[in-house]
Design a protein around this motif. Sequence first.
Motif, PDB file in Angstrom:
ATOM      1  N   GLY A  97      45.390  52.190  48.746  1.00 56.79           N
ATOM      2  CA  GLY A  97      44.648  53.162  47.981  1.00 56.79           C
ATOM      3  C   GLY A  97      45.900  54.209  47.268  1.00 56.79           C
ATOM      4  O   GLY A  97      45.955  54.703  46.247  1.00 56.79           O
ATOM      5  N   VAL A  98      47.002  54.245  48.039  1.00 57.77           N
ATOM      6  CA  VAL A  98      48.195  55.040  47.408  1.00 57.77           C
ATOM      7  C   VAL A  98      48.767  54.319  46.351  1.00 57.77           C
ATOM      8  O   VAL A  98      48.887  54.783  45.273  1.00 57.77           O
ATOM      9  CB  VAL A  98      49.117  55.264  48.496  1.00 57.77           C
ATOM     10  CG1 VAL A  98      50.463  55.833  47.829  1.00 57.77           C
ATOM     11  CG2 VAL A  98      48.550  56.177  49.833  1.00 57.77           C
ATOM     12  N   LEU A  99      48.716  53.055  46.175  1.00 60.92           N
ATOM     13  CA  LEU A  99      49.360  52.272  45.235  1.00 60.92           C
ATOM     14  C   LEU A  99      48.365  52.413  43.982  1.00 60.92           C
ATOM     15  O   LEU A  99      49.021  52.575  42.899  1.00 60.92           O
ATOM     16  CB  LEU A  99      49.297  50.731  45.398  1.00 60.92           C
ATOM     17  CG  LEU A  99      49.802  49.823  44.257  1.00 60.92           C
ATOM     18  CD1 LEU A  99      51.245  50.142  43.958  1.00 60.92           C
ATOM     19  CD2 LEU A  99      49.376  48.381  44.605  1.00 60.92           C
ATOM     20  N   VAL A 100      47.035  52.325  44.156  1.00 62.52           N
ATOM     21  CA  VAL A 100      46.124  52.545  42.714  1.00 62.52           C
ATOM     22  C   VAL A 100      46.291  53.937  42.514  1.00 62.52           C
ATOM     23  O   VAL A 100      46.067  54.219  41.174  1.00 62.52           O
ATOM     24  CB  VAL A 100      44.641  52.148  43.607  1.00 62.52           C
ATOM     25  CG1 VAL A 100      43.760  52.386  42.515  1.00 62.52           C
ATOM     26  CG2 VAL A 100      44.581  50.654  43.658  1.00 62.52           C
ATOM     27  N   SER A 101      46.416  54.722  43.325  1.00 63.61           N
ATOM     28  CA  SER A 101      46.602  56.210  42.980  1.00 63.61           C
ATOM     29  C   SER A 101      47.882  56.602  41.910  1.00 63.61           C
ATOM     30  O   SER A 101      47.922  57.265  41.140  1.00 63.61           O
ATOM     31  CB  SER A 101      46.312  57.154  44.083  1.00 63.61           C
ATOM     32  OG  SER A 101      45.353  57.003  44.658  1.00 63.61           O
ATOM     33  N   SER A 102      48.733  55.727  42.420  1.00 63.98           N
ATOM     34  CA  SER A 102      50.191  55.935  41.719  1.00 63.98           C
ATOM     35  C   SER A 102      50.096  55.128  40.373  1.00 63.98           C
ATOM     36  O   SER A 102      50.820  55.733  39.309  1.00 63.98           O
ATOM     37  CB  SER A 102      51.320  55.636  42.452  1.00 63.98           C
ATOM     38  OG  SER A 102      51.234  56.487  43.780  1.00 63.98           O
ATOM     39  N   TYR A 103      49.409  54.065  40.579  1.00 68.00           N
ATOM     40  CA  TYR A 103      49.439  53.164  39.151  1.00 68.00           C
ATOM     41  C   TYR A 103      47.926  52.701  38.802  1.00 68.00           C
ATOM     42  O   TYR A 103      47.710  51.597  39.497  1.00 68.00           O
ATOM     43  CB  TYR A 103      50.385  51.973  39.327  1.00 68.00           C
ATOM     44  CG  TYR A 103      51.957  52.179  39.958  1.00 68.00           C
ATOM     45  CD1 TYR A 103      52.673  52.687  38.979  1.00 68.00           C
ATOM     46  CD2 TYR A 103      52.138  52.644  41.312  1.00 68.00           C
ATOM     47  CE1 TYR A 103      53.929  53.093  39.500  1.00 68.00           C
ATOM     48  CE2 TYR A 103      53.531  52.905  41.495  1.00 68.00           C
ATOM     49  CZ  TYR A 103      54.534  53.175  40.615  1.00 68.00           C
ATOM     50  OH  TYR A 103      55.543  53.343  40.985  1.00 68.00           O
ATOM     51  N   PRO A 104      47.276  53.456  37.996  1.00 68.10           N
ATOM     52  CA  PRO A 104      45.916  53.343  37.920  1.00 68.10           C
ATOM     53  C   PRO A 104      45.800  51.792  37.314  1.00 68.10           C
ATOM     54  O   PRO A 104      44.552  51.581  37.000  1.00 68.10           O
ATOM     55  CB  PRO A 104      45.615  54.702  36.919  1.00 68.10           C
ATOM     56  CG  PRO A 104      46.455  55.616  37.440  1.00 68.10           C
ATOM     57  CD  PRO A 104      47.703  54.820  37.650  1.00 68.10           C
ATOM     58  N   ASP A 105      46.585  51.530  36.631  1.00 68.34           N
ATOM     59  CA  ASP A 105      46.507  50.340  35.761  1.00 68.34           C
ATOM     60  C   ASP A 105      46.525  48.956  36.628  1.00 68.34           C
ATOM     61  O   ASP A 105      46.521  47.919  36.142  1.00 68.34           O
ATOM     62  CB  ASP A 105      47.627  49.991  34.735  1.00 68.34           C
ATOM     63  CG  ASP A 105      48.943  50.006  35.242  1.00 68.34           C
ATOM     64  OD1 ASP A 105      49.395  50.581  36.205  1.00 68.34           O
ATOM     65  OD2 ASP A 105      49.855  49.317  34.429  1.00 68.34           O
ATOM     66  N   VAL A 106      46.637  49.229  38.071  1.00 67.80           N
ATOM     67  CA  VAL A 106      46.621  47.888  38.992  1.00 67.80           C
ATOM     68  C   VAL A 106      45.113  47.284  38.736  1.00 67.80           C
ATOM     69  O   VAL A 106      44.153  48.181  39.068  1.00 67.80           O
ATOM     70  CB  VAL A 106      47.071  48.320  40.374  1.00 67.80           C
ATOM     71  CG1 VAL A 106      46.673  47.444  41.390  1.00 67.80           C
ATOM     72  CG2 VAL A 106      48.350  48.837  40.551  1.00 67.80           C
ATOM     73  N   CYS A 107      45.025  46.223  38.726  1.00 65.84           N
ATOM     74  CA  CYS A 107      43.748  45.371  38.836  1.00 65.84           C
ATOM     75  C   CYS A 107      43.567  44.764  40.238  1.00 65.84           C
ATOM     76  O   CYS A 107      44.633  44.617  40.670  1.00 65.84           O
ATOM     77  CB  CYS A 107      43.490  44.539  37.718  1.00 65.84           C
ATOM     78  SG  CYS A 107      43.582  45.399  35.930  1.00 65.84           S
ATOM     79  N   LYS A 108      42.286  44.448  40.255  1.00 64.32           N
ATOM     80  CA  LYS A 108      41.928  43.703  41.503  1.00 64.32           C
ATOM     81  C   LYS A 108      42.882  42.383  41.637  1.00 64.32           C
ATOM     82  O   LYS A 108      43.144  41.965  42.847  1.00 64.32           O
ATOM     83  CB  LYS A 108      40.360  43.199  41.423  1.00 64.32           C
ATOM     84  CG  LYS A 108      39.954  42.629  42.567  1.00 64.32           C
ATOM     85  CD  LYS A 108      38.459  42.214  42.681  1.00 64.32           C
ATOM     86  CE  LYS A 108      38.402  41.104  41.853  1.00 64.32           C
ATOM     87  NZ  LYS A 108      36.942  40.424  41.742  1.00 64.32           N
ATOM     88  N   HIS A 109      42.968  41.740  40.563  1.00 60.44           N
ATOM     89  CA  HIS A 109      43.800  40.435  40.840  1.00 60.44           C
ATOM     90  C   HIS A 109      45.207  40.632  41.358  1.00 60.44           C
ATOM     91  O   HIS A 109      45.915  39.790  41.766  1.00 60.44           O
ATOM     92  CB  HIS A 109      43.820  39.588  39.632  1.00 60.44           C
ATOM     93  CG  HIS A 109      44.625  39.981  38.474  1.00 60.44           C
ATOM     94  ND1 HIS A 109      44.256  41.020  37.312  1.00 60.44           N
ATOM     95  CD2 HIS A 109      45.868  39.735  38.008  1.00 60.44           C
ATOM     96  CE1 HIS A 109      45.145  41.157  36.561  1.00 60.44           C
ATOM     97  NE2 HIS A 109      45.983  40.551  36.804  1.00 60.44           N
TER      98      HIS A 109
END
Length: 715
Positions: free
Chosen positions: A622-634
């Motif tokens: 969750g922290v990763l996705v919040s910091s880097y919103p371009d992270v995808c599921k894959h």
Amino acid sequence: GELSPRKMTVLQRILQKAKSPTEGKGGERRSFFKRRPSTEQEVAPSGPRGPEEGPTSPGSGPGVNGASEHDGKKRLSFLKRSKGKAEPAVETGTGDVGVRIEPLSVLQILQLIKARELVLADSHIIELEGECERSGGKQIDAHTDSGRKAKDVALLYQELETEVASIVRGSLAKPGTTAHLGQLARTIEQEERADRERQSRGREPGELRQTWRRAVKESASERLAAAQTAENAAIDRRLGSLGGQTVTDLIAVWKNVAGGYPREFEAFSVYVRSYHEAVSSSLVHIAQQEMDIQQLYTFLEWCYCLYYREVLGHEELTAHISKQHLGPLLPADTLQTLEDNCVSMVKTRITNEMKKGLDAERERWRQESKAFHSELANGVIKILKEDIERSSAISEGLESRIAKCGLQCLADFLQSFQVSVQELFGQFADYAGRMECVVPQTIAVVNCCPAFRDYIERLIQKYSVDEQELKRKMMGALDKVERRGICLLMEKLFNELKPHFAKLLRKKWLQSSESFEVAVATIREHFNQFHKMKTPPYQTLVDGAHRRVVTEYLRPLMHGRVSCTSQEMRDRLAVRLKEDSAKLQELFRGLQSTMDWLDPAIDHLAEIIALKETTSIQMEVGVLVSSYPDVCKHHISAVLDVRGDLSSSTKHLILECQQELDTQDGGSTLARDRALFAEIDEATTIRCMRFTGTSTPGCLVQCLRSLHQRATRSS
């Protein structure tokens, strides 16, 4: 003005005939009139006039040619005026007042003019003119008495005007010889009184005053023409002599001449206007000659500034001159033509000089120069500054025109510069073993752009140039040069890093950090040269290199190059990732990168790999996705696969918790300069978090939402 040959012949004949009767036996000249012992007023001449004077004489004395006393009394007295004027009177030797002066002959009046007894001479001329009018003859006709008198009047006025001009010239030619200026002024006033009293004179009203003004103007023109150097002399010398003579003469007029006239004559203003017009005439003549650009600058500066500052503004003159009452120094169309010529010559000169500069730069490229600096930008800017600064000393209008002309020339030059740089960069592909000059020449070329860009901005702002298309044209050319140069250096760097990155995240890499250390050393070595690039291109280069290094470091991890088989291996992998992350942060911090938002990325992935509890892993994701919103599921799925210990259901549970975060985020678009994971797999352009399944515990979702909001605020 001067007498015509015919009129001069008439006067000479009169003078020749008058010699005998006016000379005594002992060679002494007989006086034409007697003077009172106690006054300057002239009396009637003694002695008879010669018969040769004929009908041109205004009259004869008593007892001459059988004239009766009665006839003599019928004649008008010498100083008799028209209606309204008091008849002048003189004192006799016994103190009697009221004795009239007999009229003088033409020769005697001429003698008075030559003796500069102008007031007295003019009185007789006015009297003779009155006789002509009373006898009904205003036309010059040698066959009638009145016609001959009218001819005499015309000749005498010409002599009077000639003497006026002579007095004016002499007052400046010989300073201090201004004794006759008072006579001149009183004569003019006397003529104007006669004009007012007798409306039907044969002369124009105020004609003698105009003669005086014309004489002043002609005198000024003659003196300035005599003071100027030869026409083939340097422009600055000619203008210097013109201004110097004007100052000298006007100071002399103020100190020695103007005081000789009555105040109401405003004599100094008349002289100032005359000299101003004479200077203008000289400048019009000079302006018709061919001049090079430096001569034209000198001429325009003198006309616009130096004349008003150093001539009219001279410390001894400025308080006495009203500049606003003077006309323009040069006609508007003449100034416009000169400025147009100046702009045209400047454009030609700037274009040629810029072309020479670019040709010299190309030659330097061909010689494979290894210098990191180029003088091209400084040279081009110096060319532009020279003309802009030179024109600024002339007028704001010309300065603005030259600045805009310079910008247009610069726009054309930058297009040629961009094309030449593209050709240069294209040739670098053929250098093979001769790559030593690529980096220095590329940096030297890119370093030209900030100087050009800054100078363009300052010119546009200073001169309010509303040429957006021109600005886009120039900035576009510079952008292309910078981007192409930075791209070239990046490719060179990463071509050398490629074999070292290929060894990362393999089992051998877990055992030794040699390949990573070599990669860091290579980056540092290249930036020892890259650091010679100016800001802002350098900043663009180092920031781009920072992001690409992190991207290339993460790429093998996302592609599943390594898969852990035990918790020990996961721990060792996480430690290595954090160690490498710390070294990269230190490296790019020293290189002055501003992309510090990249620093936590590797650490977050290391935590996801090392954590044991599913809920902890979910929170870190969750922290990763919040910091880097371009992270995808894959991307997340690939990292979970590296762990090698998660079942499909656990992976599904971890990924599912992002659905709530994605909904709260609203699918916001990330700025391109803040993208990281999207660069790893460009085929994936949207966030792949859309699936349903077993619900995630509410407390975990709430915790993740709080972490997401906190990260959003901090970013």
